[in-house]
Design a protein around this motif. Structure first.
Motif, short mmCIF file in Angstrom:
data_model
loop_
_atom_site.label_atom_id
_atom_site.label_comp_id
_atom_site.label_asym_id
_atom_site.label_seq_id
_atom_site.Cartn_x
_atom_site.Cartn_y
_atom_site.Cartn_z
N LEU A 112 26.58 15.76 22.40
CA LEU A 112 26.05 15.82 21.04
C LEU A 112 27.07 15.27 20.05
N LYS A 113 28.31 15.66 20.20
CA LYS A 113 29.36 15.17 19.30
C LYS A 113 29.55 13.66 19.45
N ARG A 114 29.58 13.18 20.69
CA ARG A 114 29.72 11.73 20.91
C ARG A 114 28.54 10.98 20.31
N PHE A 115 27.33 11.54 20.44
CA PHE A 115 26.15 10.90 19.87
C PHE A 115 26.22 10.87 18.35
N LEU A 116 26.61 11.98 17.73
CA LEU A 116 26.68 12.03 16.27
C LEU A 116 27.75 11.09 15.72
N VAL A 117 28.88 10.97 16.41
CA VAL A 117 29.92 10.02 16.00
C VAL A 117 29.39 8.59 16.13
N PHE A 118 28.70 8.31 17.23
CA PHE A 118 28.09 6.99 17.42
C PHE A 118 27.08 6.70 16.31
N LEU A 119 26.24 7.68 15.99
CA LEU A 119 25.23 7.51 14.94
C LEU A 119 25.88 7.25 13.59
N LYS A 120 26.93 7.99 13.28
CA LYS A 120 27.67 7.77 12.03
C LYS A 120 28.24 6.36 11.98
N ASP A 121 28.83 5.91 13.08
CA ASP A 121 29.41 4.56 13.14
C ASP A 121 28.32 3.50 13.05
N LEU A 122 27.18 3.75 13.65
CA LEU A 122 26.06 2.81 13.60
C LEU A 122 25.53 2.66 12.17
N VAL A 123 25.35 3.77 11.48
CA VAL A 123 24.88 3.74 10.09
C VAL A 123 25.93 3.05 9.21
N THR A 124 27.19 3.34 9.44
CA THR A 124 28.26 2.72 8.66
C THR A 124 28.25 1.20 8.83
N VAL A 125 28.12 0.73 10.06
CA VAL A 125 28.07 -0.71 10.32
C VAL A 125 26.82 -1.32 9.68
N GLY A 126 25.68 -0.64 9.79
CA GLY A 126 24.45 -1.15 9.19
C GLY A 126 24.55 -1.29 7.67
N VAL A 127 25.05 -0.26 7.02
CA VAL A 127 25.18 -0.29 5.56
C VAL A 127 26.22 -1.33 5.14
#
Length: 189
Positions: free
Chosen positions: A103-118
């Motif tokens: 869960l933590k790895r997924f949430l960090v990945f999701l945060k990084d994905l949103v950051t790259v997208g924005v």
């Protein structure tokens, strides 16, 4: 050697990390030089304007245009350094409150994905912003926007925004790649 290790530990604990490859060394050292230079120049310019206004009772005419130009370069070169060091403000509640695991790895990945997208979206608009200043409103190189007093082309400030955003996107993408690797291949978080 003991003292050297303590310095490295202190630097890493405050968010500073050393560039490991030649590309990062060139980029980060260049942005560090720009950031340091702009800090010094801004301090001198604002101090000179203050001295002129309050001691000499005069006016440093048009200094605001130079302050804006230098501030853009300071902020966006500093933002690129912050992206390299991973010290930008982010949703770090995950790091603090979510236990290690998938869960933590997924949430960090999701945060990084949103950051790259924005950031990618900002790079897109940053390019348009720069090209507007470089080519002018008609895109022909005629009527290039300039400051009112000193006639400084505005693309000189817009270039700082665009370059800073490009390197932020690059370093955020590196973190995204690392978090994707940890998520899909397993990792410590």
């Amino acid at each position: 050697m003991k003292k050297q290790n303590n310095i490295v530990e202190i630097e890493e604990s405050v968010g500073f990390k050393r560039p490991s490859n030649i590309f990062d060394k060139i980029v980060i050292n260049s942005f560090s030089l720009v950031t340091f230079s702009m800090s010094i120049l801004l301090t001198i310019l604002i101090s000179l304007a203050t001295f002129t206004r309050y001691i000499l009772k005069g006016d440093l005419y048009g200094y605001e245009e130079w302050v804006k130009l230098l501030a853009f370069w300071l902020y966006f070169s500093g933002a690129a350094i912050g992206a390299f060091n991973g010290t930008h403000v982010s949703a770090d509640l995950v790091q603090s409150y979510v236990p290690d695991g998938k869960l933590k790895r997924f949430l960090v990945f999701l945060k990084d994905l949103v950051t790259v997208g924005v950031t990618g979206l900002f790079v897109w608009y940053g390019y348009d912003f720069f090209m507007f200043g470089f080519r002018g409103p008609l895109g022909t190189g005629v009527a290039i926007p300039m400051t009112t007093i000193w006639r400084i082309p505005l693309w000189t400030s817009y270039l700082a925004v665009f370059l800073g955003l490009i390197f932020m996107l690059y370093y955020f993408s590196v973190y995204l790649f690392k978090s994707a690797k940890e998520l899909f291949l397993g990792g410590s978080k």
